[in-house]
Design a protein around this motif. Sequence first.
Motif, PDB file in Angstrom:
ATOM      1  N   GLY A  48       0.794  -1.226   0.000  1.00 24.73           N
ATOM      2  CA  GLY A  48       0.000   0.000   0.000  1.00 24.73           C
ATOM      3  C   GLY A  48       0.825   1.273   0.000  1.00 24.73           C
ATOM      4  O   GLY A  48       0.264   2.376  -0.090  1.00 24.73           O
ATOM      5  N   PHE A  52      -0.175   5.380  -0.327  1.00 24.97           N
ATOM      6  CA  PHE A  52      -0.004   6.335   0.764  1.00 24.97           C
ATOM      7  C   PHE A  52       0.716   7.572   0.254  1.00 24.97           C
ATOM      8  O   PHE A  52       0.327   8.710   0.566  1.00 24.97           O
ATOM      9  N   ILE A  57      -4.441   6.383   0.161  1.00 27.06           N
ATOM     10  CA  ILE A  57      -4.554   5.975   1.560  1.00 27.06           C
ATOM     11  C   ILE A  57      -4.135   7.189   2.383  1.00 27.06           C
ATOM     12  O   ILE A  57      -2.963   7.584   2.374  1.00 27.06           O
ATOM     13  N   SER A  59      -4.237   7.887   5.728  1.00 33.51           N
ATOM     14  CA  SER A  59      -3.629   7.771   7.051  1.00 33.51           C
ATOM     15  C   SER A  59      -2.543   6.707   7.067  1.00 33.51           C
ATOM     16  O   SER A  59      -2.762   5.577   6.628  1.00 33.51           O
ATOM     17  N   GLU A  60      -1.396   7.062   7.618  1.00 29.96           N
ATOM     18  CA  GLU A  60      -0.310   6.098   7.773  1.00 29.96           C
ATOM     19  C   GLU A  60      -0.731   4.938   8.663  1.00 29.96           C
ATOM     20  O   GLU A  60      -0.306   3.799   8.474  1.00 29.96           O
ATOM     21  N   ALA A  61      -1.609   5.219   9.612  1.00 32.80           N
ATOM     22  CA  ALA A  61      -2.059   4.181  10.540  1.00 32.80           C
ATOM     23  C   ALA A  61      -2.765   3.039   9.815  1.00 32.80           C
ATOM     24  O   ALA A  61      -2.761   1.894  10.280  1.00 32.80           O
ATOM     25  N   LYS A  62      -3.370   3.335   8.663  1.00 33.00           N
ATOM     26  CA  LYS A  62      -4.062   2.297   7.902  1.00 33.00           C
ATOM     27  C   LYS A  62      -3.091   1.247   7.356  1.00 33.00           C
ATOM     28  O   LYS A  62      -3.485   0.131   7.022  1.00 33.00           O
ATOM     29  N   LEU A  63      -1.813   1.613   7.256  1.00 35.09           N
ATOM     30  CA  LEU A  63      -0.807   0.688   6.731  1.00 35.09           C
ATOM     31  C   LEU A  63      -0.316  -0.301   7.780  1.00 35.09           C
ATOM     32  O   LEU A  63       0.311  -1.303   7.438  1.00 35.09           O
TER      33      LEU A  63
END
Length: 562
Positions: A48, A52, A57, A59-63
């Motif tokens: 992903g 990003f 994407i 938000s980095e948190a989604k990774l």
Amino acid sequence: MNTPKKRILIVGGVAGGATCAARARRLCETCDILVFERGPHVSFANCGLPYFVGDVIASEAKLLVVSPEDFRNRFNIDVHTETEVTRIDRHSKTIEARDLKTGAVRQEPYDALVLATGAKPVRPPLPGIDLPGIHVLRTIPDSRKIKTATARASRALIVGGGFIGLEMAENLVGLGLEVILLELADQVLPPLDPEMAAYAAERLKSRGVCLRLGEGVSAFEKHPERGLNVLTSKGCTLSADMVILGIGVRPESALAAEAGLELGALGGIRVDEYMRTSDPAIWAVGDVVEVKNLVTGEWQLVPLAGPANRQGRVAATAILHHFDRNDDNQPPLKFDGVLGTAVCEVFGLTIACTGANEKLLRRAGMNYQMIYLHPGHHASYFPGARPIHMKLLFSKADGRILGAQAVGELDVARRIDVIATAMMQGASVFDLEDLELCYAPQFGAAKDPVNLAGMIAANHLRGDLPLADWDQLATTPALLVDVRNETEFAGSHVPNARNLPLETLRDRLHELPRDRDIWLICGVGQRAYYAFRLLAQNGFQVKVLSGGMQTYQARIRAGNRW
């Protein structure tokens, strides 16, 4: 008497290492399981990262797939991030680990050790390769640096036309950057054959990417204004604000090599079907290992998340089986090899493949045949049908499926997944024509593209559809007959072709020679097949050019000059 706890140490997380750790815990509640990860994140979605960078994407948190805290709370697994394993002592069965934040070094004993050290981006030793502004994309910190660089850039240059290179091109264009893509080979996407990759190349160019094929980098220099000059193998100088290297990756196998483990010719760790290395107490999984190609039998490097996850499950199962000394049977799971099934999307165009391409088949000396087809992704009468351009490779001897490639805007991956599933079961093209697949007009046709591919290939093997060789188009003495209508023929046609529309063919048989081969072509292959059946039953010597003008034009774009 208490039995000492078994210790499983795993070097590296992400797909293979994290999966191995989680499965090991599911199989053994009493084992001590420790994961050592050199980076700041133990499990993240590196596929992903381009999205990003491109703000798809947000938000980095989604990774972040699983955090160290999740491993501790859910699985009772100790994760040590920013900790590098620097040495393996196979004799004492210990590793040496260094805390990258404090510099502290400690020894950790193991009963089983798993190496999931992954792969690192290739940075060729070119002049200027370490200048500021030259990036690779492998980790979340890498993506942060690139994201920061895009904010002050207007032109980016990407080196390499593989999956990452194409995905980065799409995302950078989406951010408003001018993008130049250099690829040393004559095509993008090396897993595909050139005429199939040509569809992706055309889509890139249509979206404004400056695509330069057959051109590599010879050096980098500082540019007084833009930041970087890129000197190419063709003697050109290109300026860019930032450069992204997408040349590929190589296994991070130095730790294994220093420990004396067996490596393969490609630099990856050599493992058996249970992911065990040459040391009976050490396993290896993921991008760091070499794997067998299920079609050709050759050793390959296949840095894909799907195989890495499967390998992690296999290794964990084998380790716990190894601990059970009372069980003389082989572990219940094994990893036989890979097909290399992969997919990417570029500006709305999906490109997918499985199995071997022609380059691999020729190198392995395999006797194969190919067919092309260009069906709609669903029933043509239902609104919105889009073509899927497909190529199927199969054994001339028995019809075993050897590989498939497909390009289109909708439902491409599903067709390749079906073929990949069939290949894993050793299926032939005769099996494809008999598959019972979902049908409703908005999802497919009564004859699904997968069925059609099987039917065309099976017809050829039965002798009901002799195929002409595209590579002999320039030299064949055969009469080339185009059976499309006159308007289509006038729009474009193969040089020296004669136009005899299918609708008039029965009344014009007297115009065709009976002492000369006839090669038939139409738009995508269907009308040429109808014409073949008609002519063959009237005693003519006939073959069909598979895929028709659609394939001819793709091969022209790929560099064929008949």
